[in-house]
Design an enzyme around this catalytic site. Structure first.
Site, PDB file in Angstrom:
ATOM      1  N   GLU A 139      41.971  39.124  13.786  1.00  0.00           N
ATOM      2  CA  GLU A 139      42.734  40.086  14.695  1.00  0.00           C
ATOM      3  C   GLU A 139      43.803  39.267  15.223  1.00  0.00           C
ATOM      4  O   GLU A 139      43.670  38.872  16.446  1.00  0.00           O
ATOM      5  CB  GLU A 139      42.095  40.702  15.627  1.00  0.00           C
ATOM      6  CG  GLU A 139      42.917  41.833  16.272  1.00  0.00           C
ATOM      7  CD  GLU A 139      42.051  42.691  17.313  1.00  0.00           C
ATOM      8  OE1 GLU A 139      42.570  43.470  18.056  1.00  0.00           O
ATOM      9  OE2 GLU A 139      40.960  42.536  17.671  1.00  0.00           O
ATOM     10  N   ALA A 150      45.782  41.925  25.268  1.00  0.00           N
ATOM     11  CA  ALA A 150      44.939  41.125  25.948  1.00  0.00           C
ATOM     12  C   ALA A 150      45.171  39.636  25.033  1.00  0.00           C
ATOM     13  O   ALA A 150      44.556  38.774  25.611  1.00  0.00           O
ATOM     14  CB  ALA A 150      43.749  41.224  26.169  1.00  0.00           C
ATOM     15  N   HIS A 151      45.748  39.580  23.910  1.00  0.00           N
ATOM     16  CA  HIS A 151      45.832  38.510  23.069  1.00  0.00           C
ATOM     17  C   HIS A 151      46.753  37.415  23.919  1.00  0.00           C
ATOM     18  O   HIS A 151      47.871  37.803  24.190  1.00  0.00           O
ATOM     19  CB  HIS A 151      46.673  38.756  21.686  1.00  0.00           C
ATOM     20  CG  HIS A 151      45.438  39.495  20.772  1.00  0.00           C
ATOM     21  ND1 HIS A 151      44.850  38.942  19.923  1.00  0.00           N
ATOM     22  CD2 HIS A 151      44.934  40.763  20.925  1.00  0.00           C
ATOM     23  CE1 HIS A 151      43.958  39.892  19.177  1.00  0.00           C
ATOM     24  NE2 HIS A 151      44.164  41.146  20.027  1.00  0.00           N
ATOM     25  N   HIS A 205      48.751  45.816  16.816  1.00  0.00           N
ATOM     26  CA  HIS A 205      49.505  44.907  17.574  1.00  0.00           C
ATOM     27  C   HIS A 205      50.990  44.908  17.444  1.00  0.00           C
ATOM     28  O   HIS A 205      51.569  43.770  17.058  1.00  0.00           O
ATOM     29  CB  HIS A 205      48.786  43.638  17.861  1.00  0.00           C
ATOM     30  CG  HIS A 205      47.561  43.708  18.487  1.00  0.00           C
ATOM     31  ND1 HIS A 205      47.506  43.798  20.079  1.00  0.00           N
ATOM     32  CD2 HIS A 205      46.392  43.800  18.033  1.00  0.00           C
ATOM     33  CE1 HIS A 205      46.167  44.011  20.236  1.00  0.00           C
ATOM     34  NE2 HIS A 205      45.336  44.068  19.114  1.00  0.00           N
ATOM     35  N   ASP A 258      35.501  55.385  22.897  1.00  0.00           N
ATOM     36  CA  ASP A 258      34.763  55.050  24.218  1.00  0.00           C
ATOM     37  C   ASP A 258      35.116  56.168  25.454  1.00  0.00           C
ATOM     38  O   ASP A 258      34.534  56.028  26.594  1.00  0.00           O
ATOM     39  CB  ASP A 258      34.868  53.523  24.670  1.00  0.00           C
ATOM     40  CG  ASP A 258      36.487  53.362  25.004  1.00  0.00           C
ATOM     41  OD1 ASP A 258      37.159  54.088  24.741  1.00  0.00           O
ATOM     42  OD2 ASP A 258      36.428  52.175  25.482  1.00  0.00           O
ATOM     43  N   GLY A 259      36.271  56.723  25.308  1.00  0.00           N
ATOM     44  CA  GLY A 259      37.009  57.704  25.905  1.00  0.00           C
ATOM     45  C   GLY A 259      37.887  56.934  27.024  1.00  0.00           C
ATOM     46  O   GLY A 259      38.545  57.659  27.863  1.00  0.00           O
ATOM     47  N   HIS A 261      40.010  53.910  25.681  1.00  0.00           N
ATOM     48  CA  HIS A 261      41.092  53.595  24.668  1.00  0.00           C
ATOM     49  C   HIS A 261      41.981  54.516  24.442  1.00  0.00           C
ATOM     50  O   HIS A 261      43.219  54.436  24.217  1.00  0.00           O
ATOM     51  CB  HIS A 261      40.540  52.667  23.397  1.00  0.00           C
ATOM     52  CG  HIS A 261      40.081  51.203  23.785  1.00  0.00           C
ATOM     53  ND1 HIS A 261      38.951  50.991  24.601  1.00  0.00           N
ATOM     54  CD2 HIS A 261      40.559  50.123  23.524  1.00  0.00           C
ATOM     55  CE1 HIS A 261      38.756  49.702  24.509  1.00  0.00           C
ATOM     56  NE2 HIS A 261      39.732  49.126  24.014  1.00  0.00           N
ATOM     57  N   ASP A 285      35.095  47.622  18.758  1.00  0.00           N
ATOM     58  CA  ASP A 285      36.066  46.641  19.627  1.00  0.00           C
ATOM     59  C   ASP A 285      35.154  46.143  20.596  1.00  0.00           C
ATOM     60  O   ASP A 285      35.838  45.854  21.672  1.00  0.00           O
ATOM     61  CB  ASP A 285      37.213  47.219  19.936  1.00  0.00           C
ATOM     62  CG  ASP A 285      38.457  46.450  20.205  1.00  0.00           C
ATOM     63  OD1 ASP A 285      38.249  45.504  19.707  1.00  0.00           O
ATOM     64  OD2 ASP A 285      39.105  46.853  21.043  1.00  0.00           O
TER      65      ASP A 285
END
Length: 387
Positions: A139, A150-151, A205, A258-259, A261, A285
């Site tokens: 990724e 966050a990269h 991204h 997950d509610g 993202h 993820d």
């Protein structure tokens, strides 16, 4: 993981995602699915043990195409010294219902990418019990600075064939998926090159327009990484990368349930607008604290704080989850977004389809999950079954 059984097993009265009506699965003494047939198609008279699952769902285990680490180990931090933790992760993932996964390396230095690839290459042939490593997902580091999330910016690279070759080194054969921003390559050379190596190209991204995304699909890209996240939102005059993807019959989008993202409402729109399990698949993820309690944990040179399974950087940037893949299945059903059949397919057959693997069918190893819907509690649960 499938072990030979002493006798053949006939599983009857099973709901098999993707099949109509109740089915029977005939499993031979080698632990291989011989047939999946409608109930009543044949008589169960072959000296097999009979297991009546009374309308429960039977599926393969999950496949996670985007998982960044677990048990405190981030996959970009793999070394020869901590490689034993990857073996523990394989066992842990099996225990949470995952048959196979792609260790995902987020953007970092080329040296660390190469080091992790070397460790994974040594472990892939391992026959120890646990979830199978199906390859690697890179990724990055070929991501758009404006959508890096966050990269770390200092490790982003230009998208050229020379830079791709430098990152892959001698390990192109174990890289299964690469996430990249297609607008970074105006030459259009990189995607065909990656496809020539057998690597699946996923767009993400990215600031790509609909036209740029469509060109990337024509060049051979077939996936999108975490739909909605780290890309322009859907717009009525510029559908963007996501709009181009969900209307394309040959492109599959990964998504996180997950509610945090993506809101459940937007996931409902996504499933209605796409081809459901033919155009979508679940990913976790999950980050390195997967399997650990909430708290503050190191993440490259920074720290992430995990609360209720959601991980964020100190500035609040969403960086991932610590929820296992099959929690996403349960969430989709709990939120009323799709039926049990579809939700299971999104974590089991659909990710296999995205990387060219078969779903549940005859000659597959009978590494099976049994899913039960409790009408009284409105809860969907699962357990390992046979495998």
């Amino acid at each position: 993981m499938t072990q030979a059984t002493q006798n053949p097993v006939d599983i009857i009265n099973a709901r098999v995602p993707g099949y109509k009506d109740l089915q029977m699965l005939l499993v031979n003494q080698e632990g291989i699915i011989e047939q999946i047939l409608p109930m009543g198609a044949i008589k169960a008279d072959r000296c097999a043990s009979v297991i009546d699952v009374a309308g429960d769902w039977i599926s393969l285990g999950g496949v996670d195409l985007q998982i960044n680490g677990a048990l405190g180990l981030a996959f970009p931090d793999l070394t020869a010294e901590n490689a034993h933790v990857l073996q523990k992760i394989r066992k842990f993932l099996w225990d949470v219902g995952v048959d196979g996964f792609l260790p995902t390396l987020v953007t970092t230095s080329v040296e660390k990418i190469q080091r992790s690839l070397a460790v994974i290459a040594d472990i892939i042939p391992c026959k120890q019990a646990g979830a199978k490593i199906l390859g690697v997902h890179l990724e990055g580091p070929f991501l758009n600075y404006q959508k890096r999330g966050a990269h770390p910016a200092e490790y982003l690279l230009s998208l050229t064939n020379d830079e791709v070759k430098r990152v892959l080194g001698d390990y192109a054969h174990i890289v299964k998926v690469i996430t990249l921003a297609p607008e970074l390559d105006p030459t259009g050379e990189v995607i065909p090159y990656l496809r020539s190596l057998g690597i699946t190209v996923s767009l993400g991204h990215s600031q790509a327009t609909s036209a740029q995304a469509q060109l990337a699909f024509e060049l051979g890209a077939t996936m999108v990484t975490h739909a909605f996240n780290a890309m322009p939102p859907l717009h009525h005059r510029e559908p963007g990368l996501l709009g181009a993807a969900i209307t394309h019959p040959d492109v599959m989008c990964g998504f996180i349930a997950d509610g945090e993202h993506v809101s459940p409402t937007m996931l409902q729109i996504l499933l209605r607008a796409s081809y459901q399990e033919k155009g979508l698949f679940l990913v976790s993820d999950a980050l390195s604290p997967l399997g650990l309690p909430d708290g503050v944990y190191p993440w490259d040179s920074r720290q992430i704080e995990v609360k209720n399974g959601t991980a964020r950087l100190a500035d609040g940037t969403l960086s991932g989850t610590t929820l296992p893949l099959l929690v996403g299945v349960q969430n989709l059903v709990k939120w009323g977004i799709c039926d049990v059949d579809t939700a299971i397919l999104l974590a089991t057959d659909a990710p296999r389809q995205a990387i060219g693997l078969p779903g549940i069918a005859k000659i597959q190893p009978a590494n099976l999950l049994r899913w039960h819907w409790d009408e009284a509690t409105k809860e969907l649960t699962w357990q390992r079954f046979l495998g």
